[in-house]
Every structure is written in structure tokens, then in C-alpha cells.
Design a protein around this motif. Structure first.
Motif, mmCIF file in Angstrom:
data_model
loop_
_atom_site.group_PDB
_atom_site.id
_atom_site.type_symbol
_atom_site.label_atom_id
_atom_site.label_comp_id
_atom_site.label_asym_id
_atom_site.label_seq_id
_atom_site.Cartn_x
_atom_site.Cartn_y
_atom_site.Cartn_z
ATOM 1 N N PRO A 1 0.824 -1.214 0.000
ATOM 2 C CA PRO A 1 0.000 0.000 0.000
ATOM 3 C C PRO A 1 0.858 1.266 0.000
ATOM 4 N N GLY A 2 0.435 2.231 -0.771
ATOM 5 C CA GLY A 2 1.133 3.503 -0.841
ATOM 6 C C GLY A 2 2.098 3.626 -2.009
ATOM 7 N N MET B 1 2.705 6.803 -4.671
ATOM 8 C CA MET B 1 4.051 7.366 -4.719
ATOM 9 C C MET B 1 4.581 7.402 -6.158
ATOM 10 N N THR C 1 -2.718 -2.020 -7.425
ATOM 11 C CA THR C 1 -1.831 -0.917 -7.091
ATOM 12 C C THR C 1 -2.203 0.317 -7.901
ATOM 13 N N GLU D 1 -4.792 2.937 -6.567
ATOM 14 C CA GLU D 1 -4.319 4.013 -5.695
ATOM 15 C C GLU D 1 -3.911 5.235 -6.509
#
Length: 134
Positions: free
Chosen positions: A62-63, A67, A86, A89
Motif C-alpha cells: 500500500p502507498g 508514490m 496498485t 491508488e
């Protein structure tokens, strides 16, 4: 696809916990350089993703998607290529193209025919900017 009949050394030392995000760009780089696929716009996209033994793309922690998309936008890339979940996100970044696939082959297809503000999911494009009636 076939691995070229020559020695390939790739050092990802220092990548730490995010080393798996380099699997997809390494695989695509080998396929393009060996002439097995033709992707003329690869330099316009940031590519990240973990590749399984069956060429399937696995979600990154996650994240990471946010990014990668943030960096792609700030560095003036056209977009990014990420594994399916992914990429969800990264869809908040509507100024760049977010391409997603569940296999290496679908990542190649998405790069060969990218569409604006779309996520490639399960053999079809989904418009991430479409408004829904409430």
C-alpha cells in the motif's frame, strides 16, 4: 517469451523492501532489448510491479502506487504502468495516464495503445474520470 542467450546481471542492492517493484521494468527492458516486443513509448512511462512465476503481476505494498504516480506527474512523464490493484491508488492523479495490467503481456498491450485517464483492467479499459449519477 525467451530469455536471451547471454549473461544478464542486474543489481538491485539497496532497493530495500521495495525491490519487488523493479521486476516488471526489468522484464519489459529485457523483452524490448531482445527484440521480442516493440514498445516505442516506454521512456515516457514509469513502470513498477512484482512479477510472479507465471508472468502475473502482483499488487505492490500500500502507498507505492500513489508514490509512483506522484513522481510520474512531478517528473512530467505521460503516465505510469502498475499492477491492477496498485494502479487503483494512482487513479487520483488525473493529469497522467494510469495503465494497469494483471500480466506482463497485458502491460505490453497497454503501453502499445494507451488511452487518456484510463486503467487497463481485465481485457477492457475503464474510464477513471467518468462521472456517476447520484
Amino acid at each position: 517469451w525467451k530469455v536471451p542467450g547471454k549473461k544478464i546481471v542486474i543489481n538491485v542492492r539497496g532497493a530495500g523492501a521495495c525491490a519487488q517493484m523493479y521486476d516488471l521494468p526489468i522484464a519489459l527492458g529485457i523483452l524490448v532489448e531482445s527484440g521480442q516486443v516493440l514498445v516505442s513509448n516506454l521512456d515516457k512511462y514509469i513502470v513498477a510491479g512484482e512479477v510472479g512465476l507465471g508472468s502475473e503481476l502482483r499488487p505492490l505494498p500500500p502507498g507505492i502506487g500513489a508514490m509512483v504516480a506522484d513522481y510520474a506527474q512531478k517528473a512530467h512523464f505521460e503516465g505510469c504502468v502498475l499492477p491492477e490493484y496498485t494502479a487503483l491508488e494512482a487513479t487520483a492523479y488525473t493529469h497522467i495516464k494510469v495503465l494497469s495490467a494483471d500480466t506482463i503481456g497485458k502491460a505490453v498491450i497497454a503501453l502499445c495503445a494507451p488511452r487518456d485517464n484510463t486503467v487497463w483492467r481485465s481485457r477492457r479499459y475503464i474510464d477513471t474520470t467518468a462521472k456517476t449519477d447520484e
